[in-house]
Write a protein that holds these residues in place. Sequence first.
Motif, mmCIF file in Angstrom:
data_model
loop_
_atom_site.group_PDB
_atom_site.id
_atom_site.type_symbol
_atom_site.label_atom_id
_atom_site.label_comp_id
_atom_site.label_asym_id
_atom_site.label_seq_id
_atom_site.Cartn_x
_atom_site.Cartn_y
_atom_site.Cartn_z
ATOM 1 N N LEU A 79 -6.478 1.339 -1.845
ATOM 2 C CA LEU A 79 -5.069 0.971 -1.690
ATOM 3 C C LEU A 79 -4.930 -0.480 -1.241
ATOM 4 C CD1 LEU A 79 -3.601 4.171 -0.004
ATOM 5 C CD2 LEU A 79 -3.122 3.331 -2.311
ATOM 6 N N ILE A 80 -5.781 -0.901 -0.316
ATOM 7 C CA ILE A 80 -5.706 -2.274 0.172
ATOM 8 C C ILE A 80 -6.107 -3.266 -0.910
ATOM 9 C CG2 ILE A 80 -6.718 -3.924 1.810
ATOM 10 C CD1 ILE A 80 -6.869 -1.567 3.805
ATOM 11 N N ILE B 159 0.320 -0.264 3.477
ATOM 12 C CA ILE B 159 0.267 -1.499 2.709
ATOM 13 C C ILE B 159 1.693 -1.929 2.425
ATOM 14 C CG2 ILE B 159 -1.979 -1.048 1.631
ATOM 15 C CD1 ILE B 159 -0.455 -0.214 -0.928
ATOM 16 N N CYS B 160 1.860 -3.178 2.041
ATOM 17 C CA CYS B 160 3.169 -3.684 1.648
ATOM 18 C C CYS B 160 2.985 -4.520 0.391
ATOM 19 C CB CYS B 160 3.781 -4.526 2.769
ATOM 20 S SG CYS B 160 5.516 -4.966 2.499
ATOM 21 N N VAL B 161 3.813 -4.252 -0.614
ATOM 22 C CA VAL B 161 3.690 -4.928 -1.898
ATOM 23 C C VAL B 161 5.044 -5.506 -2.300
ATOM 24 C CG1 VAL B 161 1.799 -3.444 -2.677
ATOM 25 C CG2 VAL B 161 4.164 -2.783 -3.184
ATOM 26 N N PRO B 162 5.056 -6.472 -3.209
ATOM 27 C CA PRO B 162 6.342 -6.919 -3.753
ATOM 28 C C PRO B 162 7.115 -5.712 -4.285
ATOM 29 C CG PRO B 162 4.575 -8.368 -4.470
ATOM 30 C CD PRO B 162 3.916 -7.210 -3.796
ATOM 31 N N ILE B 163 8.418 -5.741 -4.131
ATOM 32 C CA ILE B 163 9.228 -4.559 -4.436
ATOM 33 C C ILE B 163 9.029 -4.093 -5.875
ATOM 34 C CG2 ILE B 163 11.286 -5.902 -5.034
ATOM 35 C CD1 ILE B 163 11.298 -2.633 -3.022
ATOM 36 N N GLY C 290 -0.367 -9.095 -5.090
ATOM 37 C CA GLY C 290 0.404 -10.045 -4.299
ATOM 38 C C GLY C 290 0.930 -9.488 -2.997
ATOM 39 N N GLY C 291 0.380 -8.362 -2.546
ATOM 40 C CA GLY C 291 0.808 -7.745 -1.302
ATOM 41 C C GLY C 291 -0.160 -7.998 -0.167
ATOM 42 N N THR C 292 -0.081 -7.143 0.840
ATOM 43 C CA THR C 292 -0.864 -7.326 2.055
ATOM 44 C C THR C 292 -1.513 -6.025 2.493
ATOM 45 O OG1 THR C 292 -0.739 -7.977 4.405
ATOM 46 C CG2 THR C 292 1.216 -6.969 3.450
ATOM 47 N N SER C 293 -2.581 -6.151 3.261
ATOM 48 C CA SER C 293 -3.312 -4.984 3.736
ATOM 49 C C SER C 293 -2.531 -4.179 4.762
ATOM 50 C CB SER C 293 -4.644 -5.417 4.352
ATOM 51 O OG SER C 293 -4.427 -6.278 5.458
#
Length: 459
Positions: free
Chosen positions: A400-401, A340-344, A408-411
Motif C-alpha cells: 500500500l505504501i 496512506i494518503c493519495v491525490p483525490i 504521488g501520495g505519502t506513506s
Amino acid sequence: MHSLSTAFQTLANRFGNRFSRSPALRAQHGGGETHHAVAAPDAVLFAESTEEVAEAVKLCAAEGIPVIAFGAGTSLEGHLAATEGGLSLDLTRMRKVLRVSSADLDCTVEAGVTREELNAYLRDQGLFFPVDPGANATIGGMAATRASGTNAVRYGTMRDNVLSLTVVLANGEVIRTSSRARKSAAGYDLTRLIVGSEGTLGIITEVTLRLHGIPEATAAATCRFPDLVSAAEAAIAVIQYGVPIARVELMEKRLVDYTNAYSGLTLPAGDTLVFEFHGSEKGVAEQVETVRGIVADYGAAAFDWATTPEDRSRLWKARHDAFYAVLAARTGSKGWATDICVPISELAGSVALARDLVEKAGATAAILGHVGDGNFHVMFAVDPDDAAELDRVRAINAELIHHAIAVGGTSTGEHGIGSGKIDYMREEFGDAALALMRAIKTAIDPKGILNPGKILPPA
C-alpha cells in the motif's frame, strides 16, 4: 541504562513521587495502542509546567540522556518507544486553558489538554476546535504528530490550525515559534518545522490554536453503496464538485458490521459514506440536496439521518471506536493500523487495491478513512504471536505504501512515521531531502537526545 545517573537522582530529589522508576509505569509509557513492541524508558517524570520541562531536559542534556515526550499514549507507529532508554516526560498534568479570545477566534492551551476537554471548555462561548483525529488525544501530541481527522476536508489539519508554539529545545532553552497573527513573513517558519516533528526537534509545552464558531446548523447522514469503489468514487465527485462538506467518512461493509456489534448501532449493512454538513439552515439544506443528487449517480441508497445532537454524537463516537470494534471481532488480538494518503483522483483505485489485498490475505481487517482528502486507513486485528500472519500484514502495509508513493501520495496521512514507517522515508523523499532533515536535526539536537530512533532512517 541511565537509571543511576546524576540527573535522575536530582530529578527524584526535586520532584518526589512525580518521578518514578516503577516497572509497570515505565512499560505503560514505552508503547502505544498497536502491535509495535514496548520499549520502556528508564524513568517517568510527570511535569506540570514549561519551567519543569526545561529543567528536566537541561539535566538530561548534560548527560546525553534521551527524552521522550508523552501525551495520551494513543500513538500508532511506535512514537513512544524508548529505543535507547532515557526519560519519558509525561505532560498530561499540564492541562490548563491559558487564554481564549472570542474576538480573535484563538486560544492558548498547555500541551496536556485533550481535544474533548478543550471543546467542552469552549462550548459555552459558542466556539469549537475542529481537528478531530478520533482518539481523545492531547493537543500537544496532536501538534507533534501533525494530526488530522474527520473534519480535515473542511477545516484542515493541525498544520493549518496551529498559530504558535512554546517549545523546550534539546538544551533546555525555551522558545516561542511565532506570534498570534494569522499570517507573517518574518523569518523561518519555526511553527511548521516543529508541527509534525514527533518530539525529535523540541518538546511542545503550549499551543496557540485557531478556533471556529459553532455552526448555526449541523446535519449528519449515512448512505450505502453497491460496493466500496462506488462509495469512494462518490466521495471524489462530491469533493470535485466543490461542496463545502464538513466531513465525509468511508466505512467498509465489514467495519459497519463490526461497529454495529461493538457500539450497539443498527447501521444498515453495506459499504457506507457518512456525511456531516455545517452552515446556516439554508446552506446546509442546499449542501444536502446537492450531495444527494451526486451520490445517486453512484448507486447510493437513501440517506439515513442522525437528526438530534445525541444521535450525531453516537454516530461519530461509533466511528471513532472503529479501531476497538475491529479488535473486538477477534479475541486476544492486537491492532495494526496503517494509513496512506493519495491525490483525490487516485483514491478509488487505492481503496480497491487495499480491499483486494485484505481479501486475498484472509485478514481480520476493515477499511475506513477521511476520504475527502484522499486519506484512508486499514485496521488489522492480528495475533502478535503468529509470525507468518505478521509477515502477511507487513507485506500488505508495504504494498500500500509503495503504491501511494508511486501515484504521488505519502506513506502516512496522519499517523506519522515514528519507528513504524521509518523504512519508507528514503523512498518518499530521496537521499538529498533526508540529508537536509538530518542536518536540521543535528543543528537543533546535536546530542540526539530528543526521541531518538524516530522519523529518520540511518544514513
